[in-house]
Write an enzyme that holds these catalytic residues in place. Structure first.
Site, PDB file in Angstrom:
ATOM      1  N   ASP A 140       0.813  -1.227   0.000  1.00 51.30           N
ATOM      2  CA  ASP A 140       0.000   0.000   0.000  1.00 51.30           C
ATOM      3  C   ASP A 140       0.846   1.276   0.000  1.00 51.30           C
ATOM      4  O   ASP A 140       0.347   2.349  -0.315  1.00 51.30           O
ATOM      5  CB  ASP A 140      -0.930   0.029   1.217  1.00 51.30           C
ATOM      6  CG  ASP A 140      -1.957  -1.095   1.188  1.00 51.30           C
ATOM      7  OD1 ASP A 140      -2.097  -1.743   0.134  1.00 51.30           O
ATOM      8  OD2 ASP A 140      -2.612  -1.330   2.219  1.00 51.30           O
ATOM      9  N   MET A 184      -5.487  -3.174  -5.101  1.00 49.67           N
ATOM     10  CA  MET A 184      -5.530  -3.062  -3.638  1.00 49.67           C
ATOM     11  C   MET A 184      -5.092  -1.685  -3.133  1.00 49.67           C
ATOM     12  O   MET A 184      -4.414  -0.943  -3.834  1.00 49.67           O
ATOM     13  CB  MET A 184      -4.657  -4.143  -2.999  1.00 49.67           C
ATOM     14  CG  MET A 184      -5.343  -5.488  -2.879  1.00 49.67           C
ATOM     15  SD  MET A 184      -4.237  -6.675  -2.080  1.00 49.67           S
ATOM     16  CE  MET A 184      -5.378  -8.008  -1.760  1.00 49.67           C
TER      17      MET A 184
HETATM   18  O1  F6P Z   1      -1.556  -5.264   3.784  1.00 48.51           O
HETATM   19  C1  F6P Z   1      -2.135  -4.510   2.800  1.00 48.51           C
HETATM   20  C2  F6P Z   1      -3.202  -5.246   2.023  1.00 48.51           C
HETATM   21  O2  F6P Z   1      -2.609  -6.051   1.031  1.00 48.51           O
HETATM   22  C3  F6P Z   1      -4.214  -4.248   1.450  1.00 48.51           C
HETATM   23  O3  F6P Z   1      -3.856  -3.678   0.244  1.00 48.51           O
HETATM   24  C4  F6P Z   1      -5.472  -5.064   1.388  1.00 48.51           C
HETATM   25  O4  F6P Z   1      -6.605  -4.249   1.455  1.00 48.51           O
HETATM   26  C5  F6P Z   1      -5.338  -5.930   2.593  1.00 48.51           C
HETATM   27  O5  F6P Z   1      -3.968  -6.095   2.839  1.00 48.51           O
HETATM   28  C6  F6P Z   1      -5.985  -7.272   2.476  1.00 48.51           C
HETATM   29  O6  F6P Z   1      -5.768  -7.943   3.660  1.00 48.51           O
HETATM   30  P1  F6P Z   1      -6.078  -9.490   3.916  1.00 48.51           P
HETATM   31  O7  F6P Z   1      -5.156 -10.296   3.052  1.00 48.51           O
HETATM   32  O8  F6P Z   1      -5.815  -9.678   5.361  1.00 48.51           O
HETATM   33  O9  F6P Z   1      -7.507  -9.690   3.525  1.00 48.51           O
END
Ligand code: F6P
Length: 403
Positions: A140, A184
């Site tokens: 991010d 994302m």
């Molecule tokens: O850590 C950042 C991230 O990759 C974000 O871009 C995304 O919204 C989130 O993690 C998704 O998290 P998880 O894999 O825990 O659903």
């Protein structure tokens, strides 16, 4: 001599294991620690005695770690209690005592820095000498006090490359089409912004780019598509998963119930699908939606060499910081020079990083919130440079794999 322990936390990146590699190599080579431990599934696993000795990893596996996606040690999204009088803290410090830990390194994003911050505050409270240091990671790119974050460069290279490839695919039929690509980044649009790098000419795709830093207006979006169809048939639109309307409702919320994690973050996907249906219904053209989803944070073939090197260097620098008995800090990356790109490392106060988000500056978002400025391009280009040879077996990438 005491022991050092390292953990991984939060969503993975394609280079989070390169940071782990940097820590393991520097700590083992220093010969300043009796043992170099890894927490399995972060602080959550460590609190339940789940650890491994990194000296047990074979040389071949250790080298493969540098280019292995995922989190080799396993990750967690585990929020430590706000109240430092909570029984969790004496428990976890008993664990540190049990394993004779002098340094605690945690590779993660803003939520993981919250863990480093709370543990260092508790250490101060009880006069513990243990060092707590954060090593940044996140696709991010939203950590404050650092120029950028390991993991972003490779994800940006992947997102821009895929958009470029999809661009060529969309051009095969002589028909009006819209392809909506979802990327994302909940509240920070750095990765979505990086799709601007896919353009080879001024009028190339993606024609519209929407970040979560600004409000999204469905009617304006449809108007922009109609406008673009006047001079281009196949349109690619890149949207961040966190785009929202002016009352703060996420576009993805319109399609499904959202799961909320321990840190209160909503899981976000589906805005591209929602927009696909909207465009189909209102403009009657062929539309596809593509969710890059987890592939953007685990695509080894698109690793940026710069990113891998910097992730490893951050891990190595953290060991140096631990040996210098720094605590309550995060490793940060700076540009040595504004003209020729070269990274330098330092430490910043982790309390100033945790739970904060660095967004794309609004003045880098242009053309009525549908485009990205040249300043962003200048900022991002050095971070995606160089590629990495992945070890191969039977024609496929060979990854380190914890049994
Ligand atoms: O850590 C950042 C991230 O990759 C974000 O871009 C995304 O919204 C989130 O993690 C998704 O998290 P998880 O894999 O825990 O659903």
């Amino acid at each position: 001599m005491k022991n050092i322990i390292v953990g991984q936390s939060g969503g993975p990146t394609a280079v989070i294991n390169a940071s782990l590699y940097g820590v393991a190599k520097a700590a083992l080579e220093s010969e300043k620690f009796n043992n170099v431990y890894g927490m399995l599934n972060g602080i959550e696993g460590f609190s339940n005695d789940r650890i491994m000795n990194l000296a047990d990893i074979s040389d071949e596996e250790l080298e493969a770690l540098r280019t292995t996606p995922g989190a080799y040690l396993g990750s967690c999204r585990y929020k430590l209690p706000e109240d430092l009088d909570d029984k969790f803290y004496p428990h976890i410090f008993k664990q540190f005592e049990k394993y004779d830990i002098s340094s605690f390194l945690y590779i993660g994003g803003n939520d993981s820095m919250d863990t480093v911050s709370k543990l260092s505050k508790y250490a101060e409270k009880i006069n513990s000498k243990i060092c707590f240091i954060g090593i940044p990671k996140t696709i991010d790119n939203d950590l404050t006090l650092t120029d950028h974050t390991p993991g972003f460069g490779s994800a940006a290279k992947f997102a821009a490359s895929i958009v470029k490839e999809i661009g060529r695919d969309t051009e095969v039929y002589d028909k009006n089409t819209v392809t909506i690509i979802e990327i994302m980044g909940r509240n920070a649009g750095w990765l979505t912004a990086a799709t601007v790098l896919a353009r080879q000419t001024k009028d190339d795709n993606p024609v519209l780019i929407y970040l979560p830093e600004t409000n999204f207006d469905e009617e304006e979006f449809l108007k922009s598509l109609t406008e673009n169809f006047k001079h281009k048939k196949q349109l690619i639109v890149c949207v961040s998963e966190g785009i929202h309307n002016d009352d703060g409702t996420f576009i993805c919320e319109k399609t499904a119930d959202m799961i909320i994690d321990n840190f209160g973050h909503k899981s976000m996907n589906g805005c591209a699908k929602y927009l696909e249906n909207l465009v189909k219904e209102r403009l009657g053209v062929k539309v596809r939606s593509v969710e890059l989803n987890v592939s953007q944070r685990c695509a080894a073939e698109y690793l940026s060499e710069t990113d891998v090197n910097e992730a490893e260097a951050s891990g190595r620098f953290a060991v140096t910081a631990a040996l210098a008995e720094k605590t309550g800090c995060m490793i940060a990356c700076f540009r040595k020079d504004q003209d020729i790109y070269e990274a330098a490392y330092g430490t910043v106060d982790v309390n100033e990083v945790c739970n904060k988000e660095k967004c794309v500056p609004l003045y880098w978002i242009t053309d009525n919130n549908t485009n990205i400025s040249q300043e962003f391009i200048n900022y991002a280009l050095p971070l995606i440079q160089g590629s990495v040879d992945i070890p191969k077996k039977n024609g496929l990438p060979y990854f380190a794999y914890r049994k």
